[in-house]
Design a protein around this motif. Structure first.
Motif, PDB file in Angstrom:
ATOM      1  N   ASN A  54      11.162   9.158  -4.731  1.00  0.00           N
ATOM      2  CA  ASN A  54       9.944   9.726  -4.171  1.00  0.00           C
ATOM      3  C   ASN A  54      10.079  11.242  -4.068  1.00  0.00           C
ATOM      4  O   ASN A  54      11.115  11.746  -3.622  1.00  0.00           O
ATOM      5  CB  ASN A  54       9.674   9.144  -2.778  1.00  0.00           C
ATOM      6  N   THR A  96       3.530   4.935  -6.834  1.00  0.00           N
ATOM      7  CA  THR A  96       2.736   5.313  -5.662  1.00  0.00           C
ATOM      8  C   THR A  96       2.266   6.760  -5.791  1.00  0.00           C
ATOM      9  O   THR A  96       2.919   7.585  -6.429  1.00  0.00           O
ATOM     10  CB  THR A  96       3.544   5.162  -4.360  1.00  0.00           C
ATOM     11  N   ASP A  98       0.188   9.777  -3.159  1.00  0.00           N
ATOM     12  CA  ASP A  98      -0.409  10.142  -1.874  1.00  0.00           C
ATOM     13  C   ASP A  98      -0.946  11.561  -1.940  1.00  0.00           C
ATOM     14  O   ASP A  98      -0.361  12.425  -2.603  1.00  0.00           O
ATOM     15  CB  ASP A  98       0.636  10.099  -0.750  1.00  0.00           C
ATOM     16  N   TYR A 124      -4.813   9.760   1.605  1.00  0.00           N
ATOM     17  CA  TYR A 124      -5.179   8.693   0.674  1.00  0.00           C
ATOM     18  C   TYR A 124      -3.913   8.184   0.003  1.00  0.00           C
ATOM     19  O   TYR A 124      -3.056   8.960  -0.422  1.00  0.00           O
ATOM     20  CB  TYR A 124      -6.164   9.232  -0.362  1.00  0.00           C
ATOM     21  N   HIS A 125      -3.807   6.854  -0.118  1.00  0.00           N
ATOM     22  CA  HIS A 125      -2.603   6.229  -0.637  1.00  0.00           C
ATOM     23  C   HIS A 125      -2.985   5.267  -1.762  1.00  0.00           C
ATOM     24  O   HIS A 125      -3.910   4.463  -1.625  1.00  0.00           O
ATOM     25  CB  HIS A 125      -1.896   5.472   0.489  1.00  0.00           C
ATOM     26  N   LYS A 144      -5.350   0.609  -2.764  1.00  0.00           N
ATOM     27  CA  LYS A 144      -5.735   1.962  -2.374  1.00  0.00           C
ATOM     28  C   LYS A 144      -6.326   1.931  -0.979  1.00  0.00           C
ATOM     29  O   LYS A 144      -6.930   0.935  -0.568  1.00  0.00           O
ATOM     30  CB  LYS A 144      -6.719   2.566  -3.372  1.00  0.00           C
ATOM     31  N   LEU A 147      -3.796   6.025   4.819  1.00  0.00           N
ATOM     32  CA  LEU A 147      -2.503   5.856   5.472  1.00  0.00           C
ATOM     33  C   LEU A 147      -2.299   6.956   6.498  1.00  0.00           C
ATOM     34  O   LEU A 147      -2.471   8.138   6.198  1.00  0.00           O
ATOM     35  CB  LEU A 147      -1.374   5.899   4.441  1.00  0.00           C
ATOM     36  N   ASN A 170       8.222   7.633   8.437  1.00  0.00           N
ATOM     37  CA  ASN A 170       7.468   6.443   8.823  1.00  0.00           C
ATOM     38  C   ASN A 170       7.966   5.832  10.127  1.00  0.00           C
ATOM     39  O   ASN A 170       8.159   4.617  10.231  1.00  0.00           O
ATOM     40  CB  ASN A 170       7.534   5.400   7.704  1.00  0.00           C
ATOM     41  N   SER A 173       3.392   3.951  11.647  1.00  0.00           N
ATOM     42  CA  SER A 173       2.449   4.044  10.529  1.00  0.00           C
ATOM     43  C   SER A 173       1.307   3.041  10.700  1.00  0.00           C
ATOM     44  O   SER A 173       1.460   1.990  11.324  1.00  0.00           O
ATOM     45  CB  SER A 173       3.165   3.797   9.192  1.00  0.00           C
ATOM     46  N   HIS A 175      -2.070   1.637   8.125  1.00  0.00           N
ATOM     47  CA  HIS A 175      -2.789   1.786   6.865  1.00  0.00           C
ATOM     48  C   HIS A 175      -3.850   0.707   6.714  1.00  0.00           C
ATOM     49  O   HIS A 175      -3.751  -0.383   7.286  1.00  0.00           O
ATOM     50  CB  HIS A 175      -1.832   1.769   5.656  1.00  0.00           C
TER      51      HIS A 175
END
Length: 216
Positions: A54, A96, A98, A124-125, A144, A147, A170, A173, A175
């Protein structure tokens, strides 16, 4: 938690041994940040191997000496495959993306160089998960939604214009997701989840994002 406190204590001792210069942020400072998180997990019972990566770039500005706001993006991918490889070549792929905003509050100073903070991010995720077999996609999920997450981290200043960064993103969290299977809108479903993750401190290297922050 014990590991986190030990880590902070060791960094504080190292910081206090350095020069007594004044490090930190001030109002109207602009910063660029890039954090990276990687992991490789091998399941000894199934011989599966999962690798993930990531990358999170950010840009922000300080509204006061302790409070900053900014924009962030995130790019990630993961790959799970069996070991040893079989003729079926079963494999899962995960991607992924974001994009959103964040606010950060620096609440404490430990020594002259270490600056802990809390961070709240909303954005937005997008998740895409694929199941592969014999070089063909068997199934695909697209998720989608929105988050929101809260984390805790710290900057360690190497110089007045550059610092190391680590963040547990995190800690809390929430979502909401809309999920579609194989591009068929008739399979669309919705879900929401609130999660607390206090176990992030049990595995420092896998849970934290590490990076660099530059002050412009």
């Amino acid at each position: 938690m014990k590991r986190l406190l030990l880590t902070i204590t060791l960094i504080a001792v190292f910081a206090s041994a350095g020069s007594a210069q004044d490090f930190g942020f001030k109002k109207k400072d602009i910063f660029l940040e890039a954090s990276i998180q990687t992991s490789v997990v091998r399941d000894k019972s199934t011989l599966d191997r999962t690798a993930s990566f990531n990358f999170v770039p950010k840009v922000g500005t300080f509204l006061s000496d302790h409070f900053a706001v900014g924009l962030a993006a995130g790019f990630g991918n993961g790959n799970t495959e069996g070991r040893p490889r079989t003729i079926a070549e079963d494999r899962q792929k995960l991607k992924t993306f974001d994009v959103g905003t964040f606010g950060r509050y620096y609440f404490l100073e430990i020594g002259s160089r270490l600056k802990p903070y809390t961070e709240l991010a909303v954005g937005y995720h997008l998740i895409r998960q694929e199941q592969w077999q014999q070089s063909k996609i068997l199934s695909e999920y697209r998720m989608k939604g929105v988050l929101a997450k809260a984390g805790i981290g710290a900057n360690f200043f190497l110089d007045k214009g550059i610092a190391l960064n680590f963040l547990y993103p995190n800690f809390l969290s929430y979502h909401t997701f809309s999920t579609v299977h194989n591009g068929d809108n008739s399979t669309r479903s919705s879900s929401s989840e609130f999660k607390t993750n206090f176990n992030v401190f049990n595995n420092f290297l896998r849970s934290a994002q590490f990076g660099v922050i530059l002050i412009l």
